[in-house]
Design a protein around this motif. Sequence first.
Motif, PDB file in Angstrom:
ATOM      1  N   ILE A 174     -28.400  23.601  54.449  1.00 18.37           N
ATOM      2  CA  ILE A 174     -28.571  24.948  55.007  1.00 18.37           C
ATOM      3  C   ILE A 174     -28.788  25.959  53.887  1.00 18.37           C
ATOM      4  CG2 ILE A 174     -27.443  26.799  56.300  1.00 18.37           C
ATOM      5  CD1 ILE A 174     -25.936  24.555  57.842  1.00 18.37           C
ATOM      6  N   ALA A 175     -27.978  25.876  52.823  1.00 18.82           N
ATOM      7  CA  ALA A 175     -28.088  26.822  51.712  1.00 18.82           C
ATOM      8  C   ALA A 175     -29.443  26.707  51.011  1.00 18.82           C
ATOM      9  CB  ALA A 175     -26.954  26.595  50.708  1.00 18.82           C
ATOM     10  N   ILE A 176     -29.945  25.485  50.861  1.00 15.68           N
ATOM     11  CA  ILE A 176     -31.258  25.299  50.239  1.00 15.68           C
ATOM     12  C   ILE A 176     -32.341  25.923  51.114  1.00 15.68           C
ATOM     13  CG2 ILE A 176     -32.997  23.557  49.646  1.00 15.68           C
ATOM     14  CD1 ILE A 176     -30.645  21.791  48.664  1.00 15.68           C
ATOM     15  N   ASN A 177     -32.279  25.675  52.426  1.00 17.62           N
ATOM     16  CA  ASN A 177     -33.275  26.241  53.341  1.00 17.62           C
ATOM     17  C   ASN A 177     -33.232  27.759  53.375  1.00 17.62           C
ATOM     18  OD1 ASN A 177     -34.312  23.753  54.097  1.00 17.62           O
ATOM     19  ND2 ASN A 177     -32.936  23.549  55.840  1.00 17.62           N
ATOM     20  N   ASN A 178     -32.022  28.342  53.245  1.00 16.10           N
ATOM     21  CA  ASN A 178     -31.877  29.795  53.289  1.00 16.10           C
ATOM     22  C   ASN A 178     -32.035  30.449  51.917  1.00 16.10           C
ATOM     23  OD1 ASN A 178     -31.313  29.670  56.010  1.00 16.10           O
ATOM     24  ND2 ASN A 178     -29.108  29.804  55.747  1.00 16.10           N
ATOM     25  N   GLY A 179     -32.000  29.656  50.859  1.00 15.10           N
ATOM     26  CA  GLY A 179     -32.025  30.226  49.510  1.00 15.10           C
ATOM     27  C   GLY A 179     -30.763  31.026  49.240  1.00 15.10           C
ATOM     28  N   SER A 180     -29.624  30.499  49.704  1.00 16.18           N
ATOM     29  CA  SER A 180     -28.358  31.221  49.576  1.00 16.18           C
ATOM     30  C   SER A 180     -27.374  30.425  48.719  1.00 16.18           C
ATOM     31  CB  SER A 180     -27.769  31.480  50.963  1.00 16.18           C
ATOM     32  OG  SER A 180     -27.523  30.263  51.639  1.00 16.18           O
ATOM     33  N   GLU A 181     -26.111  30.842  48.741  1.00 12.16           N
ATOM     34  CA  GLU A 181     -25.088  30.181  47.940  1.00 12.16           C
ATOM     35  C   GLU A 181     -24.188  29.318  48.806  1.00 12.16           C
ATOM     36  OE1 GLU A 181     -23.180  32.182  44.743  1.00 12.16           O
ATOM     37  OE2 GLU A 181     -24.577  33.848  44.871  1.00 12.16           O
ATOM     38  N   LEU A 182     -23.593  28.309  48.172  1.00 13.43           N
ATOM     39  CA  LEU A 182     -22.671  27.394  48.825  1.00 13.43           C
ATOM     40  C   LEU A 182     -21.312  27.545  48.167  1.00 13.43           C
ATOM     41  CD1 LEU A 182     -21.805  24.928  50.525  1.00 13.43           C
ATOM     42  CD2 LEU A 182     -22.845  23.491  48.777  1.00 13.43           C
ATOM     43  N   PHE A 183     -20.291  27.816  48.971  1.00 15.72           N
ATOM     44  CA  PHE A 183     -18.919  27.932  48.491  1.00 15.72           C
ATOM     45  C   PHE A 183     -18.109  26.792  49.088  1.00 15.72           C
ATOM     46  CE2 PHE A 183     -20.633  32.187  48.329  1.00 15.72           C
ATOM     47  CZ  PHE A 183     -20.186  32.668  47.117  1.00 15.72           C
ATOM     48  N   ILE A 184     -17.461  26.020  48.223  1.00 16.72           N
ATOM     49  CA  ILE A 184     -16.644  24.895  48.665  1.00 16.72           C
ATOM     50  C   ILE A 184     -15.177  25.271  48.446  1.00 16.72           C
ATOM     51  CG2 ILE A 184     -16.129  22.450  48.347  1.00 16.72           C
ATOM     52  CD1 ILE A 184     -19.018  22.221  47.162  1.00 16.72           C
ATOM     53  N   HIS A 185     -14.391  25.191  49.510  1.00 15.99           N
ATOM     54  CA  HIS A 185     -12.976  25.540  49.461  1.00 15.99           C
ATOM     55  C   HIS A 185     -12.138  24.264  49.425  1.00 15.99           C
ATOM     56  CE1 HIS A 185     -13.652  29.812  50.783  1.00 15.99           C
ATOM     57  NE2 HIS A 185     -14.796  29.252  51.155  1.00 15.99           N
ATOM     58  N   ASN A 186     -10.908  24.381  48.895  1.00 17.15           N
ATOM     59  CA  ASN A 186      -9.985  23.244  48.930  1.00 17.15           C
ATOM     60  C   ASN A 186      -9.139  23.329  50.199  1.00 17.15           C
ATOM     61  OD1 ASN A 186      -7.943  25.125  48.421  1.00 17.15           O
ATOM     62  ND2 ASN A 186      -7.735  24.575  46.270  1.00 17.15           N
ATOM     63  N   MET A 225     -34.421  39.245  57.018  1.00 16.01           N
ATOM     64  CA  MET A 225     -33.100  38.778  57.382  1.00 16.01           C
ATOM     65  C   MET A 225     -32.339  38.427  56.110  1.00 16.01           C
ATOM     66  SD  MET A 225     -32.120  35.892  60.160  1.00 16.01           S
ATOM     67  CE  MET A 225     -31.887  34.355  59.312  1.00 16.01           C
ATOM     68  N   PRO A 226     -31.080  38.902  55.990  1.00 16.87           N
ATOM     69  CA  PRO A 226     -30.322  38.612  54.774  1.00 16.87           C
ATOM     70  C   PRO A 226     -29.971  37.137  54.689  1.00 16.87           C
ATOM     71  CG  PRO A 226     -28.962  39.800  56.364  1.00 16.87           C
ATOM     72  CD  PRO A 226     -30.356  39.749  56.916  1.00 16.87           C
ATOM     73  N   LYS A 227     -29.845  36.678  53.467  1.00 14.05           N
ATOM     74  CA  LYS A 227     -29.475  35.286  53.225  1.00 14.05           C
ATOM     75  C   LYS A 227     -27.970  35.145  53.436  1.00 14.05           C
ATOM     76  CE  LYS A 227     -33.140  34.873  49.886  1.00 14.05           C
ATOM     77  NZ  LYS A 227     -33.494  34.694  48.501  1.00 14.05           N
ATOM     78  N   LYS A 228     -27.573  34.246  54.309  1.00 17.67           N
ATOM     79  CA  LYS A 228     -26.162  34.067  54.641  1.00 17.67           C
ATOM     80  C   LYS A 228     -25.593  32.915  53.827  1.00 17.67           C
ATOM     81  CE  LYS A 228     -24.699  35.196  58.639  1.00 17.67           C
ATOM     82  NZ  LYS A 228     -24.265  35.331  60.015  1.00 17.67           N
ATOM     83  N   ASN A 229     -24.588  33.220  53.005  1.00 18.83           N
ATOM     84  CA  ASN A 229     -23.929  32.186  52.211  1.00 18.83           C
ATOM     85  C   ASN A 229     -23.188  31.224  53.133  1.00 18.83           C
ATOM     86  OD1 ASN A 229     -24.820  33.382  49.844  1.00 18.83           O
ATOM     87  ND2 ASN A 229     -23.013  34.673  49.687  1.00 18.83           N
ATOM     88  N   GLN A 230     -23.091  29.978  52.701  1.00 17.78           N
ATOM     89  CA  GLN A 230     -22.443  28.927  53.483  1.00 17.78           C
ATOM     90  C   GLN A 230     -21.115  28.548  52.835  1.00 17.78           C
ATOM     91  OE1 GLN A 230     -23.834  27.871  56.458  1.00 17.78           O
ATOM     92  NE2 GLN A 230     -25.195  29.566  55.965  1.00 17.78           N
ATOM     93  N   HIS A 231     -20.098  28.342  53.668  1.00 19.65           N
ATOM     94  CA  HIS A 231     -18.770  27.973  53.192  1.00 19.65           C
ATOM     95  C   HIS A 231     -18.356  26.650  53.819  1.00 19.65           C
ATOM     96  CE1 HIS A 231     -17.658  31.947  51.406  1.00 19.65           C
ATOM     97  NE2 HIS A 231     -18.650  32.321  52.199  1.00 19.65           N
ATOM     98  N   VAL A 232     -17.797  25.763  52.986  1.00 15.00           N
ATOM     99  CA  VAL A 232     -17.179  24.526  53.473  1.00 15.00           C
ATOM    100  C   VAL A 232     -15.682  24.798  53.462  1.00 15.00           C
ATOM    101  CG1 VAL A 232     -16.769  22.086  53.004  1.00 15.00           C
ATOM    102  CG2 VAL A 232     -19.037  23.060  52.620  1.00 15.00           C
ATOM    103  N   VAL A 233     -15.082  24.801  54.661  1.00 13.91           N
ATOM    104  CA  VAL A 233     -13.683  25.201  54.803  1.00 13.91           C
ATOM    105  C   VAL A 233     -12.894  24.135  55.565  1.00 13.91           C
ATOM    106  CG1 VAL A 233     -14.202  27.669  54.719  1.00 13.91           C
ATOM    107  CG2 VAL A 233     -14.211  26.491  56.916  1.00 13.91           C
ATOM    108  N   ARG A 277     -18.709  26.472  43.450  1.00 14.40           N
ATOM    109  CA  ARG A 277     -19.741  27.366  43.959  1.00 14.40           C
ATOM    110  C   ARG A 277     -21.088  26.925  43.404  1.00 14.40           C
ATOM    111  NH1 ARG A 277     -19.624  33.826  42.739  1.00 14.40           N
ATOM    112  NH2 ARG A 277     -21.661  34.324  43.601  1.00 14.40           N
ATOM    113  N   ASN A 278     -22.096  26.840  44.276  1.00 15.73           N
ATOM    114  CA  ASN A 278     -23.450  26.484  43.861  1.00 15.73           C
ATOM    115  C   ASN A 278     -24.418  27.503  44.420  1.00 15.73           C
ATOM    116  OD1 ASN A 278     -22.943  24.000  42.469  1.00 15.73           O
ATOM    117  ND2 ASN A 278     -22.572  23.070  44.449  1.00 15.73           N
ATOM    118  N   SER A 279     -25.415  27.857  43.634  1.00 20.68           N
ATOM    119  CA  SER A 279     -26.415  28.812  44.077  1.00 20.68           C
ATOM    120  C   SER A 279     -27.745  28.103  44.280  1.00 20.68           C
ATOM    121  CB  SER A 279     -26.580  29.920  43.035  1.00 20.68           C
ATOM    122  OG  SER A 279     -27.573  30.811  43.456  1.00 20.68           O
ATOM    123  N   TYR A 280     -28.340  28.327  45.443  1.00 15.69           N
ATOM    124  CA  TYR A 280     -29.642  27.755  45.750  1.00 15.69           C
ATOM    125  C   TYR A 280     -30.656  28.868  45.984  1.00 15.69           C
ATOM    126  CZ  TYR A 280     -26.910  23.562  46.189  1.00 15.69           C
ATOM    127  OH  TYR A 280     -26.064  22.512  45.924  1.00 15.69           O
ATOM    128  N   GLY A 281     -30.327  30.065  45.495  1.00 16.55           N
ATOM    129  CA  GLY A 281     -31.219  31.207  45.643  1.00 16.55           C
ATOM    130  C   GLY A 281     -32.068  31.402  44.415  1.00 16.55           C
TER     131      GLY A 281
END
Length: 74
Positions: A42-54, A1-9, A62-66
Amino acid sequence: MPKKNQHVVPHPGGWAVRGAGNDRATSIHQTQQEAIAAARDIAINNGSELFIHNRQGQFRKRNSYGNDPFPPEG
């Protein structure tokens, strides 16, 4: 299953955590800090990236947990 990046919007009345490509929010929070904490878990558990929007929807941080190679290739 692909790692799904997380966005805070921005979301009406607060902030939402949304997986990349999803139409619906994973969770909704009153403050951006609460949303960031939830998305980080969620990003840590998935080993994905976190994108924070204004508030305007632009990328703020942007933070990477992969599995990032360090130093970067190239």
